[in-house]
Scaffold this motif. Sequence first.
Motif, mmCIF file in Angstrom:
data_model
loop_
_atom_site.group_PDB
_atom_site.id
_atom_site.type_symbol
_atom_site.label_atom_id
_atom_site.label_comp_id
_atom_site.label_asym_id
_atom_site.label_seq_id
_atom_site.Cartn_x
_atom_site.Cartn_y
_atom_site.Cartn_z
ATOM 1 N N GLY A 76 42.862 39.381 48.759
ATOM 2 C CA GLY A 76 42.205 39.577 48.385
ATOM 3 C C GLY A 76 42.960 40.052 46.510
ATOM 4 N N ALA A 77 43.745 40.266 46.307
ATOM 5 C CA ALA A 77 44.571 40.267 44.702
ATOM 6 C C ALA A 77 43.663 39.117 43.399
ATOM 7 C CB ALA A 77 45.634 40.374 44.907
ATOM 8 N N TYR A 78 44.300 38.091 44.443
ATOM 9 C CA TYR A 78 43.869 36.987 43.985
ATOM 10 C C TYR A 78 42.119 36.565 43.509
ATOM 11 C CZ TYR A 78 48.066 34.552 42.484
ATOM 12 O OH TYR A 78 49.609 34.485 41.670
ATOM 13 N N ALA A 79 41.650 37.047 44.524
ATOM 14 C CA ALA A 79 40.255 36.829 44.683
ATOM 15 C C ALA A 79 39.608 37.685 43.526
ATOM 16 C CB ALA A 79 39.685 37.454 46.120
ATOM 17 N N LEU A 80 39.770 39.012 43.433
ATOM 18 C CA LEU A 80 39.270 39.250 42.358
ATOM 19 C C LEU A 80 39.451 39.630 40.863
ATOM 20 C CD1 LEU A 80 38.690 42.611 41.248
ATOM 21 C CD2 LEU A 80 40.636 43.421 41.479
ATOM 22 N N PHE A 81 40.849 39.006 40.907
ATOM 23 C CA PHE A 81 41.328 38.883 39.458
ATOM 24 C C PHE A 81 40.609 37.124 39.157
ATOM 25 C CE2 PHE A 81 44.459 41.133 39.788
ATOM 26 C CZ PHE A 81 45.579 42.117 38.760
ATOM 27 N N PHE A 82 40.788 36.491 40.077
ATOM 28 C CA PHE A 82 40.412 35.155 39.756
ATOM 29 C C PHE A 82 38.640 35.294 39.306
ATOM 30 C CE2 PHE A 82 37.497 30.971 40.619
ATOM 31 C CZ PHE A 82 38.587 29.857 39.746
ATOM 32 N N LEU A 83 37.841 36.027 40.106
ATOM 33 C CA LEU A 83 36.358 35.788 39.883
ATOM 34 C C LEU A 83 36.351 36.674 38.590
ATOM 35 C CD1 LEU A 83 35.699 36.730 43.348
ATOM 36 C CD2 LEU A 83 35.295 34.724 42.543
ATOM 37 N N SER A 84 36.741 37.680 38.574
ATOM 38 C CA SER A 84 36.330 38.494 37.294
ATOM 39 C C SER A 84 36.841 37.659 36.267
ATOM 40 C CB SER A 84 37.029 40.415 37.496
ATOM 41 O OG SER A 84 36.842 41.289 36.198
ATOM 42 N N ASN A 85 37.756 37.104 36.579
ATOM 43 C CA ASN A 85 38.120 36.318 35.210
ATOM 44 C C ASN A 85 37.387 35.263 34.295
ATOM 45 O OD1 ASN A 85 40.333 37.790 34.387
ATOM 46 N ND2 ASN A 85 41.903 36.980 35.264
ATOM 47 N N GLN A 86 37.206 34.371 35.396
ATOM 48 C CA GLN A 86 35.815 34.010 35.775
ATOM 49 C C GLN A 86 34.341 33.757 35.159
ATOM 50 O OE1 GLN A 86 37.055 29.803 35.810
ATOM 51 N NE2 GLN A 86 39.166 30.877 36.029
ATOM 52 N N LEU A 87 33.957 34.757 36.110
ATOM 53 C CA LEU A 87 32.951 35.222 35.476
ATOM 54 C C LEU A 87 32.658 36.307 34.786
ATOM 55 C CD1 LEU A 87 31.458 34.614 39.656
ATOM 56 C CD2 LEU A 87 31.243 33.892 37.867
#
Length: 328
Positions: A76-87
Amino acid sequence: MAMPSVFRSALRSWRGLLASLALVGALAALPWFSGFATQRLLVEVFTVFAIAMAWNLLAGFGGLVVVGLHVFVGVGAYALFFLSNQLGWNPWATLPLAMGVTGLFAALTALPMFRLNGAHFAVGTWVLAELMRILVLNSDALGAGGGMPLITLAGFSRSDRNLGTYWAALAVAVLALFWARGLLKSSLGLALAGIRDSEPAARASGVAVTRARLLLWLMCACLSGLAGAIAYMNTLQVSPDASFGLSWTAMAIFISVLGGIGHIEGTVIGTVIFFALRESSADYGVWYFVALGLIAIVTMVLSPQGGCGLVRRRWPDFDPLRTRRWMP
């Protein structure tokens, strides 16, 4: 005779609802009367409470002792960080997507995990968490061993970051409590209660045990993933060793043992006891961990049902969330 009883029950329900709304309102307004340190502590309390609730439901009702629950925290934490940063998306708006990614991960891993039973299942979930930690540790796209910062929060002031994270954490704690209550009052909750009391009897009564456990697995994964995402939003940095660390599951187990496994009120009691002990005794270093271990052992020996069991010995009708089912 029936009508006064109905009115009394309705009145108690309204009083409980109003008291709950008043408490949530007071907690929501707390940031205007407290400092950043208090807010950050309460974010940890709320998120750990949600994760502990998920573990308690899995172990206490589904009979699924999950040693690797922290795998969902990390995902959950990595999904938030990766998606928010990338998009470039607002991190708070990305939270539902991070929860969905965690649910998808839980669905994909359910098949191999549910082929295991008992101790093999418990160890299997821990192995799954370790595999994910190693995978992320060696993934340059996810920051490898150095982890990832939440870049999209840089555009917000410190006050806005703290307020938003605090309210998100409060929301996930309220969601965990009332979702658990709603679950246990549903037909799925009745099936899970039957599984908890006697799995063979539940199967003989026609309960689809595997289906009930699978649904619970998916729901608790989503809750843990959402709580993990908010917890690391609070620190602005996520790393594989921390987010996929066993300490998350250890806290959840300790809280559930202290409060009472198989009682959702027990998660509230256990969280209060755990953080009260931590905040008052953490300065004692290694002796703090020794004391926690001794307290857990004594609790399991003297009161296997934890603090909730002790309360119900004194007050047998103790049921503030009204989840108990009574025979007519």
